[in-house]
Design a protein around this motif. Structure first.
Motif, PDB file in Angstrom:
ATOM      1  N   ALA B 145     -21.927 -31.260  37.356  1.00 19.38           N
ATOM      2  CA  ALA B 145     -20.945 -32.226  37.532  1.00 19.38           C
ATOM      3  C   ALA B 145     -21.242 -33.190  35.857  1.00 19.38           C
ATOM      4  CB  ALA B 145     -19.636 -31.943  37.635  1.00 19.38           C
ATOM      5  N   LYS B 146     -21.524 -32.892  34.836  1.00 21.79           N
ATOM      6  CA  LYS B 146     -21.931 -34.150  33.643  1.00 21.79           C
ATOM      7  C   LYS B 146     -21.054 -35.129  33.748  1.00 21.79           C
ATOM      8  CE  LYS B 146     -26.418 -32.717  33.086  1.00 21.79           C
ATOM      9  NZ  LYS B 146     -26.088 -32.149  34.653  1.00 21.79           N
ATOM     10  N   SER B 147     -19.273 -35.218  33.981  1.00 18.38           N
ATOM     11  CA  SER B 147     -18.529 -35.895  33.682  1.00 18.38           C
ATOM     12  C   SER B 147     -17.404 -35.651  34.564  1.00 18.38           C
ATOM     13  CB  SER B 147     -18.063 -35.003  32.286  1.00 18.38           C
ATOM     14  OG  SER B 147     -16.712 -34.515  32.514  1.00 18.38           O
ATOM     15  N   SER B 148     -16.262 -36.648  34.204  1.00 21.16           N
ATOM     16  CA  SER B 148     -15.568 -36.591  35.692  1.00 21.16           C
ATOM     17  C   SER B 148     -14.818 -35.360  35.481  1.00 21.16           C
ATOM     18  CB  SER B 148     -14.488 -38.232  35.508  1.00 21.16           C
ATOM     19  OG  SER B 148     -13.936 -38.414  34.239  1.00 21.16           O
ATOM     20  N   GLN B 151     -15.675 -32.720  36.708  1.00 20.24           N
ATOM     21  CA  GLN B 151     -15.894 -32.094  38.068  1.00 20.24           C
ATOM     22  C   GLN B 151     -14.262 -32.633  38.945  1.00 20.24           C
ATOM     23  OE1 GLN B 151     -14.509 -35.306  40.384  1.00 20.24           O
ATOM     24  NE2 GLN B 151     -16.239 -34.904  42.172  1.00 20.24           N
ATOM     25  N   ILE B 252     -21.095 -41.940  31.443  1.00 20.90           N
ATOM     26  CA  ILE B 252     -22.507 -41.204  32.574  1.00 20.90           C
ATOM     27  C   ILE B 252     -23.461 -41.768  32.298  1.00 20.90           C
ATOM     28  CG2 ILE B 252     -23.293 -39.374  31.863  1.00 20.90           C
ATOM     29  CD1 ILE B 252     -22.114 -37.549  32.763  1.00 20.90           C
TER      30      ILE B 252
END
Lengths: 454, 454
Positions: B145-148, B151, B252
């Motif tokens: 995952a690239k962002s919260s 995720q 990030i």
């Protein structure tokens, strides 16, 4: 390590695995009250709060305010004193997701669990008597070990090899100090009759200190690596050999980096010994100032080498320059001349030369054995207590000096109350090595070298 | 994933954390007999062999032949079926030392514990009924995952959000199939009277499938990121804005890489949405062929953009080229024109433009809000079941088609035994999504995307 690191009552946390996408990541937490605190951020919190030491609870980390689930994790619970730090601790095995880990660490911070400083977990372990300083030093050495033998030596230290050795010496010194103390209790005129210095003990203590000191060179070699330098005239095949060595030695992942300087350097492991391999600019009379500078630096690298591999182009044969270099270094026990391109050469390798082909790898095994043999010549095998810490070395030297002064003083008939100071100083040095005696400065310097999460 | 991955009786192991120096590293092992096998490489072996599930044992990993200690570790013991894979498992928390980890993995290999393939632990979890396929897919999505918010969505899927939704639809379909089956038991001439198709159920099943399908765009956005492109004439300040955005958005860790191509790209997170930020070559009539190619590529990047930030130099004012670009894109809802250098400009920002100074950051917050707003326009908030897997999408589409065919067939008076096939096919598609029905091919493709150790 900053000031508040010395507050061992804080709750601390750190990511103990690298910050990178991976299957798992471990967040370590420690401090009084940490289990209850973590339970308040966990579902089922009760299971975590009531977990016995050394057990694992499955659940979710969630924000207590929003109820948002940050990750599904395994929580390993450790209860004081049965933990790494000696304090209550929780280790979360999380998904190795960057945003997830960042969110969890941010939540912990918000909830009063401070980000740990480098080495702070080990520092607490030391403060709480879980390990002496020599073991604590070993922890970081294990992590940064560059070869399996270096790692073994550090494991040895971690299991207390140095501490045991130091304690043996301290026992002897304590015996001597006791004898001297008794003599001091008597009136001065009776002293000479009463003081019986066990010279065997004194001898043995000195011997042990010197023996430990003698391991420093080996320890250092295993920690910092041996400098193995490839040199020779241009076109002798140095770079081919460099690449061949790297290809054959895969026991350590190493990145060859073409530096902006003009030599290449890479870590390899030869017979378990970490080796820093250097490929240098070919030696020749150059006009080009850049190349000249390169050759000058190659000379520096050669001067700092532990082992020199000198390549001669077997097809071209020996040149005047080769002869000069060989003359200069032939007495050096760590100088190995190589007859390269032996597969193409019509000429026999000269006496003392190892024939080699960096292209077909012919002769490579013999070369490897020759290097390993020279590396280990005169070095003890990597077992037993081996020191590699400058701190430890300097303290041992000081202790050794104290003992020499004590003996000389005795021979000169110095008064016992003066002499006993030497013994006490020697004992103090040994105490500093294991951390019984210590200053904040030492701790500060030592632990700040650690990685976060240790 | 290679062939033997399907053998779930093998003992497997993998480093589940990155291969890098760090405080801790975790080696995961699983398979029948793994606890006994690990105990034979462990001291105290008996403690490990006899450990209850979900407990932690402290000890040393050693080579049974040489007795050499490879590391001091904590071993977490999991007993089937209470483990990630559903099999007996051991997880070793080791020192994060490269030579140490390599030595341990080599020992395990020698001792018959095979190196796991990517995703093999999760694959076993799936085979052993620990999770359905939608959850298994979520595992890797969490890691990458690239962002919260991405995720979070994946966490949602991991907790079974999609599975629950699918099961609800399946219930409706099963009800319909049951009704049809009853009708088939009756002689043909009685059928028309007996078949009562619950049209509400049919409607609802179709609705739910379509609703889930509609989340695909959002899911994809959260997985793959939104393409946010900076463009404009040369010297409009694109690179300053690019740097400003990167400096402000630290949620990030991203590496800006100057690619060999002529644009810069970086991941950022805007309001929780992962964004791929592109800085492009300035647009102008160029003579230089390299620059020309750069501009051509910038055009491609702009064409693929989800959001375009078009910068006009507020000091220079609007040029003919600016007017042309604006005319072409002004209808685009995801086009945002910016009046840059507003701090220096004498001119008011034209209507529809956001005034901004990429140097003083004036107007940046407004810009950020504008971007977030457009990103979320028409998108549902990131909760509930959101699919982002093409596999899931295609199966849902197929299921939806089956239901449409069923309804049409019914209306055309097709025989029930033919129609019931459509319902069964729809059910099969849903079953494939969760993995009840499946082929080796699907599993192979899906799990090979995983990282090792998962």
């Amino acid at each position: 390590m900053n000031k508040h690191s010395y507050n061992r009552e804080d709750m601390i946390c750190a990511l103990a695995t690298p910050m990178a996408e991976s299957a798992l990541a471990v967040i370590r937490c420690s401090g009084p009250g940490i289990i209850e605190k973590c339970a308040s951020l966990f579902k089922p919190g009760k299971s975590l709060a009531e977990a016995a030491g050394n057990t694992i609870v499955y659940g979710k980390i969630l924000c207590p305010e929003t109820g948002r689930v940050l990750d599904e994790v395994l929580a390993s619970v450790f209860r004081a004193p049965r933990s790494y730090t000696g304090q209550d601790s929780v280790e979360f095995s999380c998904h190795g997701s960057l945003p997830g880990l960042q969110a969890i660490l941010a939540l912990f911070q918000e909830q009063g669990i401070r980000q740990a400083s480098p080495g702070e977990f080990t520092f607490r372990a030391f403060l709480n008597g879980k390990m002496d300083l020599t073991r604590a030093e070993a922890v970081q050495e294990i992590v940064s070990a560059k070869s399996s033998a270096s790692q073994s030596l550090a494991m040895n230290r971690l299991s207390g090899a140095i501490e045991k050795e130091i304690n043996r010496i301290k026992d002897d010194l304590l015996g001597l100090i006791a004898a001297v103390s008794i003599s001091l209790d008597y009136p001065e005129d009776e002293v000479d009759d009463k003081v019986v210095i066990d010279s065997e003990k004194l001898e043995r203590a000195g011997d042990h200190i010197r023996r430990l000191l003698a391991t420093y060179g080996t320890g250092q070699m295993y920690r910092d690596g041996v400098r193995l330098v490839l040199t020779g005239q241009t076109n002798a095949g140095k770079s081919s050999l460099f690449n061949l060595i790297l290809r054959e030695e895969r026991s350590i992942v190493s990145d060859v980096h073409g530096t902006t300087r003009d030599y290449l350097e890479s870590w390899i492991s030869l017979g378990g010994i970490p080796v820093r391999l250097f490929d240098t600019a070919g030696l020749r009379d150059a006009d080009n100032p850049v190349e000249k500078e390169g050759i000058r630096r190659a000379g520096e690298i050669v001067d700092q080498a532990h082992i020199i591999l000198y390549l001669v182009d077997g097809v071209r044969g020996m040149t005047v320059e080769d002869e000069e270099f060989l003359d200069k270094h032939k007495e050096d026990p760590f100088f190995i001349p190589l007859w390269n391109k032996a597969d193409l050469s019509q000429k026999e390798a000269p006496k003392g030369f190892l024939p080699l082909s960096a292209v077909t790898a012919e002769g490579f095994e013999t070369l490897e054995k020759a290097v390993s043999k020279r590396l280990l010549e005169g070095k003890l095998p990597p077992e037993g207590a081996v020191i590699d810490s400058l701190r430890q070395k300097e303290l041992l030297e000081e202790a050794a000096d104290c003992l020499v002064r004590f003996r000389e003083g005795m021979e000169q008939g110095m008064p016992m109350d003066v002499l006993s100071e030497d013994l006490r100083n020697a004992l103090n040095c040994l105490g500093e090595i294991t951390g019984e005696v210590g200053t904040e400065d030492i701790l500060d310097t030592m632990f700040s070298r650690f990685c976060v999460g240790k």
